[in-house]
Design a protein around this motif. Structure first.
Motif, PDB file in Angstrom:
ATOM      1  N   SER A 137      75.668  21.664 -46.616  1.00  0.00           N
ATOM      2  CA  SER A 137      74.597  20.411 -46.942  1.00  0.00           C
ATOM      3  C   SER A 137      73.376  20.581 -46.019  1.00  0.00           C
ATOM      4  N   GLN A 171      59.784  21.117 -57.825  1.00  0.00           N
ATOM      5  CA  GLN A 171      60.943  21.808 -58.469  1.00  0.00           C
ATOM      6  C   GLN A 171      61.711  22.568 -57.406  1.00  0.00           C
ATOM      7  N   SER A 174      64.061  20.418 -55.852  1.00  0.00           N
ATOM      8  CA  SER A 174      65.249  20.084 -57.072  1.00  0.00           C
ATOM      9  C   SER A 174      66.172  21.099 -56.920  1.00  0.00           C
ATOM     10  N   SER A 175      65.550  22.562 -56.702  1.00  0.00           N
ATOM     11  CA  SER A 175      66.422  23.605 -56.973  1.00  0.00           C
ATOM     12  C   SER A 175      67.722  23.698 -56.126  1.00  0.00           C
ATOM     13  N   ARG A 177      68.555  20.928 -54.687  1.00  0.00           N
ATOM     14  CA  ARG A 177      69.248  19.465 -54.573  1.00  0.00           C
ATOM     15  C   ARG A 177      69.092  18.719 -53.280  1.00  0.00           C
ATOM     16  N   VAL A 179      66.575  15.917 -51.662  1.00  0.00           N
ATOM     17  CA  VAL A 179      65.973  14.638 -52.112  1.00  0.00           C
ATOM     18  C   VAL A 179      65.267  13.860 -50.753  1.00  0.00           C
ATOM     19  N   SER A 211      70.452  16.602 -48.620  1.00  0.00           N
ATOM     20  CA  SER A 211      71.196  17.129 -49.820  1.00  0.00           C
ATOM     21  C   SER A 211      71.500  15.910 -50.783  1.00  0.00           C
ATOM     22  N   HIS A 212      71.236  16.051 -51.949  1.00  0.00           N
ATOM     23  CA  HIS A 212      71.730  15.161 -52.791  1.00  0.00           C
ATOM     24  C   HIS A 212      73.231  14.118 -52.509  1.00  0.00           C
ATOM     25  N   ASN A 213      74.237  15.216 -52.079  1.00  0.00           N
ATOM     26  CA  ASN A 213      75.574  14.616 -51.980  1.00  0.00           C
ATOM     27  C   ASN A 213      75.814  13.745 -50.691  1.00  0.00           C
TER      28      ASN A 213
END
Length: 276
Positions: A137, A171, A174-175, A177, A179, A211-213
């Motif tokens: 992460s 982009q 986003s690749s 992930r 945020v 990381s989005h998680n």
């Protein structure tokens, strides 16, 4: 659950002991465990002794040839993660650290973008970061020297970066992930981390990406005032998983073997099981 607090700050020079001491005291009061600095202005040949007071572990990436730019990462004296690997730029632009603490493995990235060619630099850095992180992460902090969305991140509503370039950068994020922690938690809010005295304008140039998680870990993000620089510190916090406790191992109480009633019950239970 335990808390991991961190910040990114373009300090515009950390050479003066008084300024450095005041900044470290402020971060200590804010309970920052991990601080990412840009524009430290350290020369490779004369980095000051920073390993005192509240922040005792440092990683530096100074510019080799000149006293400009430079990035550093500092750990609070109570923060003792295992450093699994590191990558430190020789030109004072980035530091990557892979840290392990308890059940948590994070890749920490501190990045200082140039004021020209930001998008090609971003693409290059994010590719390097993806290879280094190897699935862990991310917590990425730094001064982008550009705004993500001029309509909400600039007081003038303008950007030196074209909309197509901004879209390409989004982009690329986003690749991986990644945020924008501030924008996720404060959608639509216009607040700024940089003040240009020459242009009498404000912009949000300083960012924390995760990381989005990690958004499941009760995240927080805030900004401070313009105290020692034309930039404001940006603070983030996550609730992290505590280290695994030692598993419980069951053992028979040996005294039960001397208890006639207990032994009779055990013999009856075994006989009943074998007869089924």
């Amino acid at each position: 659950m335990t808390s991991l607090s961190f910040c990114t700050y373009n300090a515009r020079g950390l050479n003066k002991p008084e300024k450095r001491s005041q900044i470290m005291y402020r971060l200590h009061k804010k309970r920052v465990m991990l601080a990412m600095f840009q524009e430290t202005h350290f020369k490779a040949s004369s980095i000051p002794k920073c390993e005192r007071g509240y922040y005792t572990t440092w990683f530096h990436s100074p510019h080799l040839d000149k006293k400009a730019g430079g990035v550093s990462i500092a750990f609070h004296k109570t923060f003792h993660p295992s450093v699994l690997s590191s990558e430190i730029d020789s030109k004072g632009r980035y530091i990557f650290l892979k840290l392990s603490e308890g059940q948590n493995v994070f890749t920490i990235a501190n990045v200082y973008f140039p004021n020209q060619g930001q998008i090609p630099f971003a693409s290059k850095i994010l590719r390097k970061l993806a290879r280094f992180a190897d699935g862990s992460s991310y917590i990425l902090g730094g001064d982008l020297n550009m705004v993500m969305d001029p309509t909400v991140d600039s007081s003038t509503g303008k950007s030196s970066i074209s909309p197509a370039s901004q879209h390409r950068f989004v982009q690329d994020l986003s690749s991986l992930r990644l945020v924008d922690l501030w924008r996720v938690l404060h959608p639509g809010v216009r607040d700024f981390s940089f003040h240009s005295l020459a242009h009498n304008s404000y912009a949000r140039l300083d960012h924390l990406f995760v990381s989005h998680n990690l958004l499941d870990l009760d995240p927080h993000c805030s900004m401070d005032g313009f105290l020692w620089s034309d930039h404001s510190p940006v603070y983030g916090r996550l609730q992290t998983r505590p280290p695994l406790t030692r598993p419980f191992t069951w053992r028979l109480n040996d005294n039960l073997l001397n208890d006639s009633v207990c032994m009779s019950d055990i013999r009856s239970a075994i006989t009943h099981f074998l007869e089924r």
